[in-house]
Design a protein around this motif. Sequence first.
Motif, PDB file in Angstrom:
ATOM      1  N   SER A  76       0.818  -1.211   0.000  1.00  0.00           N
ATOM      2  CA  SER A  76       0.000   0.000   0.000  1.00  0.00           C
ATOM      3  C   SER A  76       0.854   1.264   0.000  1.00  0.00           C
ATOM      4  O   SER A  76       0.406   2.323  -0.441  1.00  0.00           O
ATOM      5  N   VAL A  77       2.084   1.133   0.502  1.00  0.00           N
ATOM      6  CA  VAL A  77       2.931   2.302   0.726  1.00  0.00           C
ATOM      7  C   VAL A  77       4.179   2.331  -0.158  1.00  0.00           C
ATOM      8  O   VAL A  77       4.503   3.354  -0.771  1.00  0.00           O
ATOM      9  N   THR A  78       4.886   1.209  -0.234  1.00  0.00           N
ATOM     10  CA  THR A  78       6.217   1.187  -0.844  1.00  0.00           C
ATOM     11  C   THR A  78       6.253   1.613  -2.311  1.00  0.00           C
ATOM     12  O   THR A  78       7.146   2.379  -2.696  1.00  0.00           O
ATOM     13  N   PRO A  79       5.348   1.145  -3.192  1.00  0.00           N
ATOM     14  CA  PRO A  79       5.428   1.576  -4.594  1.00  0.00           C
ATOM     15  C   PRO A  79       5.381   3.091  -4.776  1.00  0.00           C
ATOM     16  O   PRO A  79       6.131   3.651  -5.585  1.00  0.00           O
ATOM     17  N   VAL A  80       4.505   3.764  -4.006  1.00  0.00           N
ATOM     18  CA  VAL A  80       4.421   5.225  -4.089  1.00  0.00           C
ATOM     19  C   VAL A  80       5.702   5.856  -3.567  1.00  0.00           C
ATOM     20  O   VAL A  80       6.206   6.839  -4.124  1.00  0.00           O
ATOM     21  N   MET A  81       6.258   5.282  -2.492  1.00  0.00           N
ATOM     22  CA  MET A  81       7.518   5.787  -1.953  1.00  0.00           C
ATOM     23  C   MET A  81       8.646   5.656  -2.971  1.00  0.00           C
ATOM     24  O   MET A  81       9.441   6.587  -3.167  1.00  0.00           O
ATOM     25  N   LEU A  82       8.711   4.527  -3.656  1.00  0.00           N
ATOM     26  CA  LEU A  82       9.757   4.300  -4.658  1.00  0.00           C
ATOM     27  C   LEU A  82       9.636   5.280  -5.818  1.00  0.00           C
ATOM     28  O   LEU A  82      10.652   5.779  -6.323  1.00  0.00           O
ATOM     29  N   MET A  83       8.410   5.579  -6.230  1.00  0.00           N
ATOM     30  CA  MET A  83       8.202   6.562  -7.292  1.00  0.00           C
ATOM     31  C   MET A  83       8.702   7.937  -6.868  1.00  0.00           C
ATOM     32  O   MET A  83       9.234   8.702  -7.682  1.00  0.00           O
ATOM     33  N   GLY A  84       8.566   8.237  -5.577  1.00  0.00           N
ATOM     34  CA  GLY A  84       9.021   9.520  -5.050  1.00  0.00           C
ATOM     35  C   GLY A  84      10.519   9.701  -5.107  1.00  0.00           C
ATOM     36  O   GLY A  84      11.016  10.834  -5.166  1.00  0.00           O
ATOM     37  N   PHE A  85      11.253   8.591  -5.087  1.00  0.00           N
ATOM     38  CA  PHE A  85      12.718   8.674  -5.181  1.00  0.00           C
ATOM     39  C   PHE A  85      13.173   8.941  -6.611  1.00  0.00           C
ATOM     40  O   PHE A  85      14.276   9.433  -6.832  1.00  0.00           O
ATOM     41  N   LEU A  86      12.348   8.591  -7.581  1.00  0.00           N
ATOM     42  CA  LEU A  86      12.724   8.722  -8.994  1.00  0.00           C
ATOM     43  C   LEU A  86      12.379  10.086  -9.574  1.00  0.00           C
ATOM     44  O   LEU A  86      12.958  10.499 -10.580  1.00  0.00           O
ATOM     45  N   ARG A  87      11.414  10.767  -8.965  1.00  0.00           N
ATOM     46  CA  ARG A  87      11.076  12.113  -9.446  1.00  0.00           C
ATOM     47  C   ARG A  87      10.637  12.979  -8.269  1.00  0.00           C
ATOM     48  O   ARG A  87      10.132  12.469  -7.266  1.00  0.00           O
ATOM     49  N   GLU A  88      10.830  14.264  -8.438  1.00  0.00           N
ATOM     50  CA  GLU A  88      10.528  15.196  -7.360  1.00  0.00           C
ATOM     51  C   GLU A  88       9.033  15.454  -7.301  1.00  0.00           C
ATOM     52  O   GLU A  88       8.457  16.114  -8.163  1.00  0.00           O
ATOM     53  N   GLY A  89       8.386  14.925  -6.274  1.00  0.00           N
ATOM     54  CA  GLY A  89       6.950  15.106  -6.112  1.00  0.00           C
ATOM     55  C   GLY A  89       6.152  14.127  -6.946  1.00  0.00           C
ATOM     56  O   GLY A  89       6.208  14.155  -8.168  1.00  0.00           O
ATOM     57  N   THR A  90       5.445  13.236  -6.279  1.00  0.00           N
ATOM     58  CA  THR A  90       4.601  12.248  -6.962  1.00  0.00           C
ATOM     59  C   THR A  90       3.153  12.693  -6.874  1.00  0.00           C
ATOM     60  O   THR A  90       2.604  12.851  -5.778  1.00  0.00           O
ATOM     61  N   SER A  91       2.524  12.907  -8.012  1.00  0.00           N
ATOM     62  CA  SER A  91       1.122  13.353  -8.014  1.00  0.00           C
ATOM     63  C   SER A  91       0.187  12.146  -7.884  1.00  0.00           C
ATOM     64  O   SER A  91       0.428  11.097  -8.461  1.00  0.00           O
ATOM     65  N   ILE A  92      -0.851  12.334  -7.099  1.00  0.00           N
ATOM     66  CA  ILE A  92      -1.846  11.281  -6.894  1.00  0.00           C
ATOM     67  C   ILE A  92      -3.214  11.955  -6.759  1.00  0.00           C
ATOM     68  O   ILE A  92      -3.352  12.950  -6.048  1.00  0.00           O
ATOM     69  N   CYS A  93      -4.201  11.443  -7.457  1.00  0.00           N
ATOM     70  CA  CYS A  93      -5.531  12.047  -7.421  1.00  0.00           C
ATOM     71  C   CYS A  93      -6.152  11.868  -6.035  1.00  0.00           C
ATOM     72  O   CYS A  93      -5.727  11.023  -5.244  1.00  0.00           O
ATOM     73  N   VAL A  94      -7.154  12.674  -5.744  1.00  0.00           N
ATOM     74  CA  VAL A  94      -7.797  12.632  -4.430  1.00  0.00           C
ATOM     75  C   VAL A  94      -8.366  11.241  -4.145  1.00  0.00           C
ATOM     76  O   VAL A  94      -8.204  10.703  -3.048  1.00  0.00           O
ATOM     77  N   ALA A  95      -9.026  10.639  -5.148  1.00  0.00           N
ATOM     78  CA  ALA A  95      -9.590   9.293  -4.967  1.00  0.00           C
ATOM     79  C   ALA A  95      -8.490   8.274  -4.677  1.00  0.00           C
ATOM     80  O   ALA A  95      -8.656   7.382  -3.834  1.00  0.00           O
TER      81      ALA A  95
END
Length: 312
Positions: A76-95
């Motif tokens: 639930s957490v790690t994939p989004v965290m990993l994306m954050g290391f590859l680019r500055e600021g990870t966008s995610i929709c409200v839903a």
Amino acid sequence: MGTGNNTTVTEFIILGLTGDTSICVVLFIVFLGIYVVTLMGNVSIIMLIRSSFQLHTPMYFFLCHLAFVDIGYSSSVTPVMLMGFLREGTSICVAGCVAQLCSVVTFGTSECFLLAAMAYDRYVAICSPLLYSTHMSPRICILLVGISYLGGCVNAWTFTGCLLRLSFCGPNKVNHFFCDYSPLFKLSCSHDFTSEIIPAVSSGSIIVVTVFIIALSYVYILFSILKMHSTEGRHKAFSTCTSHLTVVTLFYGTITFIYVMPKSSYSTEQNKVVSVIYTVVIPMLNPLIYSLRNKEVKQAMRKLMARTHWWS
């Protein structure tokens, strides 16, 4: 996406674990390795328990579900965290943010209830061994697991319900590595007191109840062990609890820091570090703790490896 005072926010920017781009590649490799070990370790535990007849007991039935919960928790957490290391600021929709919070709370709360169920299992096994097959029948085990998942869903509905009551019309940068409730609440432009207090009361109640069950179980276990005349019997009884006690100490130590201690007593950066421990690191450690400190698991693993080698 809106950031003006009167514009509704349609997506959030997850700032991530750190803003230091010089160490992002290193952190990406480290946490990718942790995630791979988490998946392999917990999947291995599930497969080992399902394929080994000697592990078809209530204790390992709960462990199997704990491994499943750890996979969901970390995923639930790690994939989004990993994306954050590859680019500055990870966008995610409200839903998407609401869905991630719901998933994290569901699996996290389910783990609390499962650890309490495992403590009760150890209490019955050590304090009432003659009644073990009755008190921990398959029907009761399924009921306890069902309650664990139901409790997780109810607590998640509490969090998401309160989050959906909030309105976001200003800043949309979440100073965290996932959509946690506290940093999202800080961004809200409708500071509803009930939306702040209800999740805290819900989480606090679950922590208090499950810790009480675990503590009471181990108080009775301790008295039963002290009454044993055989040193070997004491050692065997205590050894069956060490893995569970280790996991309980690690897990409850970190979530208590986040959800029970006053928010003013720690910084956002400390919040991030502790959150990494209970959402990413502990799901990796659990299968290692149960496999390295458990003779039955190690024996089942050796038998499975020998059987696999024979067939090959």
